[in-house]
Structures are given as C-alpha cells and as structure tokens.
Design an enzyme around this catalytic site. Structure first.
Site, PDB file in Angstrom:
ATOM      1  N   GLU A   1       8.106   1.463   3.583  1.00 28.68           N
ATOM      2  CA  GLU A   1       7.610   0.242   2.828  1.00 28.68           C
ATOM      3  C   GLU A   1       8.522  -0.980   3.265  1.00 28.68           C
ATOM      4  O   GLU A   1       9.753  -0.564   3.588  1.00 28.68           O
ATOM      5  CB  GLU A   1       8.056   0.219   1.366  1.00 28.68           C
ATOM      6  CG  GLU A   1       7.439  -0.899   0.516  1.00 28.68           C
ATOM      7  CD  GLU A   1       7.490  -0.681  -0.934  1.00 28.68           C
ATOM      8  OE1 GLU A   1       7.721  -1.722  -1.712  1.00 28.68           O
ATOM      9  OE2 GLU A   1       7.227   0.710  -1.563  1.00 28.68           O
TER      10      GLU A   1
ATOM     11  N   ASP B   1       9.581  -5.077   2.144  1.00 32.64           N
ATOM     12  CA  ASP B   1       9.214  -5.726   1.067  1.00 32.64           C
ATOM     13  C   ASP B   1       9.637  -7.058   1.285  1.00 32.64           C
ATOM     14  O   ASP B   1      10.819  -7.623   1.424  1.00 32.64           O
ATOM     15  CB  ASP B   1       9.969  -5.558  -0.186  1.00 32.64           C
ATOM     16  CG  ASP B   1       9.364  -3.957  -0.730  1.00 32.64           C
ATOM     17  OD1 ASP B   1       8.493  -3.683  -0.324  1.00 32.64           O
ATOM     18  OD2 ASP B   1      10.247  -3.289  -1.154  1.00 32.64           O
TER      19      ASP B   1
ATOM     20  N   GLU C   1       9.645  -9.745  -2.169  1.00 34.78           N
ATOM     21  CA  GLU C   1       9.586 -10.058  -3.395  1.00 34.78           C
ATOM     22  C   GLU C   1      10.061 -11.186  -3.919  1.00 34.78           C
ATOM     23  O   GLU C   1      11.211 -11.471  -3.573  1.00 34.78           O
ATOM     24  CB  GLU C   1       9.855  -8.796  -4.296  1.00 34.78           C
ATOM     25  CG  GLU C   1       9.246  -7.449  -3.860  1.00 34.78           C
ATOM     26  CD  GLU C   1       9.711  -6.283  -4.858  1.00 34.78           C
ATOM     27  OE1 GLU C   1       8.785  -5.463  -5.074  1.00 34.78           O
ATOM     28  OE2 GLU C   1      10.914  -6.310  -5.536  1.00 34.78           O
TER      29      GLU C   1
ATOM     30  N   HIS D   1      13.613 -11.424  -2.625  1.00 35.70           N
ATOM     31  CA  HIS D   1      14.336  -9.825  -2.494  1.00 35.70           C
ATOM     32  C   HIS D   1      13.727  -9.213  -1.272  1.00 35.70           C
ATOM     33  O   HIS D   1      12.281  -9.119  -1.283  1.00 35.70           O
ATOM     34  CB  HIS D   1      13.913  -9.161  -3.862  1.00 35.70           C
ATOM     35  CG  HIS D   1      14.329  -7.750  -3.989  1.00 35.70           C
ATOM     36  ND1 HIS D   1      15.393  -7.341  -4.562  1.00 35.70           N
ATOM     37  CD2 HIS D   1      13.679  -6.723  -3.390  1.00 35.70           C
ATOM     38  CE1 HIS D   1      15.274  -5.913  -4.576  1.00 35.70           C
ATOM     39  NE2 HIS D   1      14.383  -5.561  -3.753  1.00 35.70           N
ATOM     40  N   THR D   2      14.488  -8.592  -0.530  1.00 37.68           N
ATOM     41  CA  THR D   2      14.003  -8.028   0.652  1.00 37.68           C
ATOM     42  C   THR D   2      14.266  -6.510   0.620  1.00 37.68           C
ATOM     43  O   THR D   2      15.287  -6.280   0.086  1.00 37.68           O
ATOM     44  CB  THR D   2      14.286  -8.556   1.988  1.00 37.68           C
ATOM     45  OG1 THR D   2      15.642  -8.439   2.185  1.00 37.68           O
ATOM     46  CG2 THR D   2      13.746 -10.176   2.087  1.00 37.68           C
TER      47      THR D   2
ATOM     48  N   ASN E   1      17.113   1.387  -1.009  1.00 40.65           N
ATOM     49  CA  ASN E   1      18.495   1.044  -1.027  1.00 40.65           C
ATOM     50  C   ASN E   1      19.119   0.174  -0.032  1.00 40.65           C
ATOM     51  O   ASN E   1      20.158   0.115   0.323  1.00 40.65           O
ATOM     52  CB  ASN E   1      19.563   2.261  -1.448  1.00 40.65           C
ATOM     53  CG  ASN E   1      19.135   3.047  -2.546  1.00 40.65           C
ATOM     54  OD1 ASN E   1      18.608   2.334  -3.613  1.00 40.65           O
ATOM     55  ND2 ASN E   1      19.425   4.246  -2.811  1.00 40.65           N
TER      56      ASN E   1
ATOM     57  N   GLU F   1      18.573  -3.363   0.097  1.00 40.07           N
ATOM     58  CA  GLU F   1      18.369  -4.632  -0.465  1.00 40.07           C
ATOM     59  C   GLU F   1      19.078  -5.919   0.136  1.00 40.07           C
ATOM     60  O   GLU F   1      20.345  -5.870   0.364  1.00 40.07           O
ATOM     61  CB  GLU F   1      18.349  -4.792  -1.876  1.00 40.07           C
ATOM     62  CG  GLU F   1      17.523  -3.734  -2.683  1.00 40.07           C
ATOM     63  CD  GLU F   1      18.229  -2.395  -2.933  1.00 40.07           C
ATOM     64  OE1 GLU F   1      19.214  -2.293  -2.287  1.00 40.07           O
ATOM     65  OE2 GLU F   1      17.528  -1.761  -3.817  1.00 40.07           O
TER      66      GLU F   1
END
Length: 274
Positions: free
Chosen positions: A86, A88, A90, A103-104, A113, A115
């Site tokens: 994934e 991301d 967000e 948020h990546t 984990n 982020e």
C-alpha cells in the site's frame, strides 16, 4: 507506444468504479469530476478499474471545507489480501481554522509503520491541487503540485521490504475516523455540518496495467520506450524543494520517534532521503 502502456486521464466513467456509499459518490461534469460525501450513516469511495505494477498516478482534490474534524479523505494504491502492499495519501480533517494533516505511509508485505505527516503551505479546501504518486522499482515519490514532499527508496539490499511484485489499484474514499484522525481522536466529528463533501478531478494514470496476470509493460524493455516515471530522479531544484518541505512543513516522522521505537529506528532511516 499506446499498446505498450496504460496511459489514461480525466474520464472517471472510463477509469473508475464507485464501489460503496449508496449514492454518496457521484461522477459529475460528464465524467471529468467525482464527488464523495460523508454523513452519519456512511461515507463513500471509488477505485480504479485496472490494477497496476508501477506508474505515475495523479489526482486533483479539493478537500472538505470548514469544520472537517474527524473526517479522512484518501487517495492511495493498494493490493489485496494478507501481506498486502500500500502507498498512502490520507488527508486528516481539522476544526475550522486549523490545518489539514497530510498523512503518508508505505506498506510492504503487510507491514507499514513508515508514516510521515505534513501541514500544507496552502488551503487545500479553497481550490483544487494535484497530488501524485510516482512508483517504480527504485523508489516511491509523493508530490504535491509537482513538488516532492517525500521519497521512499528501495532498500531491499539491507532487508527492508519494498512494494514491487503485487499489482495495486487506486482507491479513494471519504470516511469517518474520529476515534483517531483529529488531534489523536480528542476532537470528534460534528455531524451538524454533514454532509461533508470532497471533490476529485483530472485523474491521470501512466503506468503498467496488469491484465490477466500480465503487465502491459512486459513487452517494452527497451530504454527507448522508457517512461519518465520509470527512472524519475530529483534534480537540484527538486532536492531543494524536498528539503524545504521537510524542514518547514513536516509535523511527524517515524524516523525521529524514539518513544515509539525505543529499540532504534528502522535501517532505512540512516540512508539518504533522496
């Protein structure tokens, strides 16, 4: 060239399927745009029709305005099943006048984990802005209006998993996550402001579609056929912009969270961020 690459843009009827929300997701403007809404009963979401192994994925978004606390708007790539990969983006809402948090994260073989979070240097609710993911075998680059905000390099050589074998679809959604999304869950969604609506447009994919288990890029190994995203490197301007974003606008970095990782940071944290 067109037969070797899956390059498509803009028309949501051709590129996407609304997959949940019972009518809260709507394709608008003849396919040029898409809106997602959230109320107390449900959010909504859509996904790309095809899955891809590497590519560049661009989306313009205009986020929920006003008091968006508790809401999460997403644009991400994901495979399915146990041990999924994934990538991301967000967007965590906030109370009026407070900034969104971008948020990546990167998951590989089911483990995340990784982020990093940012506050943007503009109001993402006032106009559309472009958010992009460049994903190739060497690295993943997150961009905002074509400015890099994060680079996650392939460090398999030191034992860090990297997403490169599982095809992923593009997913987008708007949903309620007030147990964690805003100020650690302290601020809840104010449903008197519902429905909340986010807008998407100019959906562009230039990547290797996987059809019947075969990548559309398999027949294009020549350097002459390479797409820009396959060998995307930051130039001096891009590196300077990345430093600026990370020094001025980064608000969380897993590579600097000693309370969360008291045994030491992950090995890639010690390597170059470019």
């Amino acid at each position: 060239m067109a037969s070797l690459w899956a390059a498509a843009s803009a028309n949501f009827y051709q590129l996407a399927d609304i997959t949940w929300g019972e009518g809260r997701g709507k394709i608008v403007e003849g396919g040029r745009g898409l809106s997602l809404s959230l109320d107390k009963l449900s959010g909504s979401g859509f996904q790309s029709k095809n899955e891809y192994i590497f590519g560049r994925f661009d989306m313009q978004l205009k986020l929920v305005p006003g008091n968006s606390a508790g809401t999460v708007t997403t644009f991400f790539l994901s495979s399915q099943g146990a041990g999924h990969d994934e990538i991301d983006f967000e967007f965590l809402g906030n109370v009026s006048g407070q900034p969104y948090t971008v948020h990546t994260n990167v998951y590989s073989q089911g483990k995340g984990n990784k982020e990093q979070q940012f506050h943007l240097w503009f109001d993402p609710t006032a106009a559309f802005h472009t958010y992009s993911i460049v994903w190739n075998a060497q690295k993943i680059i997150f961009l905002v209006d074509n400015s890099p905000i994060r680079v996650f390099n392939n460090h398999e050589s030191i034992g860090i998993p990297f997403p490169k074998s599982q095809p992923m679809k593009v997913y987008c959604s708007l949903w309620n996550a007030d147990e964690w999304a805003t100020q650690g869950g302290r601020v809840k969604t104010d449903w008197t402001h519902a429905p909340f609506t986010a807008y998407y447009r100019n959906f562009k994919i230039d990547g290797c579609a996987v059809l019947s288990g075969t990548s559309s890029c398999k027949s294009s190994s020549s350097v002459n056929n390479a797409r820009p995203w396959q060998n995307h490197e930051l130039d001096a301007k891009g590196r300077n912009r990345l430093r600026w974003v990370q020094s001025r606008h980064m608000v969380y970095n897993y590579c600097a969270d000693s309370k969360r990782f008291p045994q030491g940071y992950s090995q890639e944290c010690k390597r170059s961020r470019f």
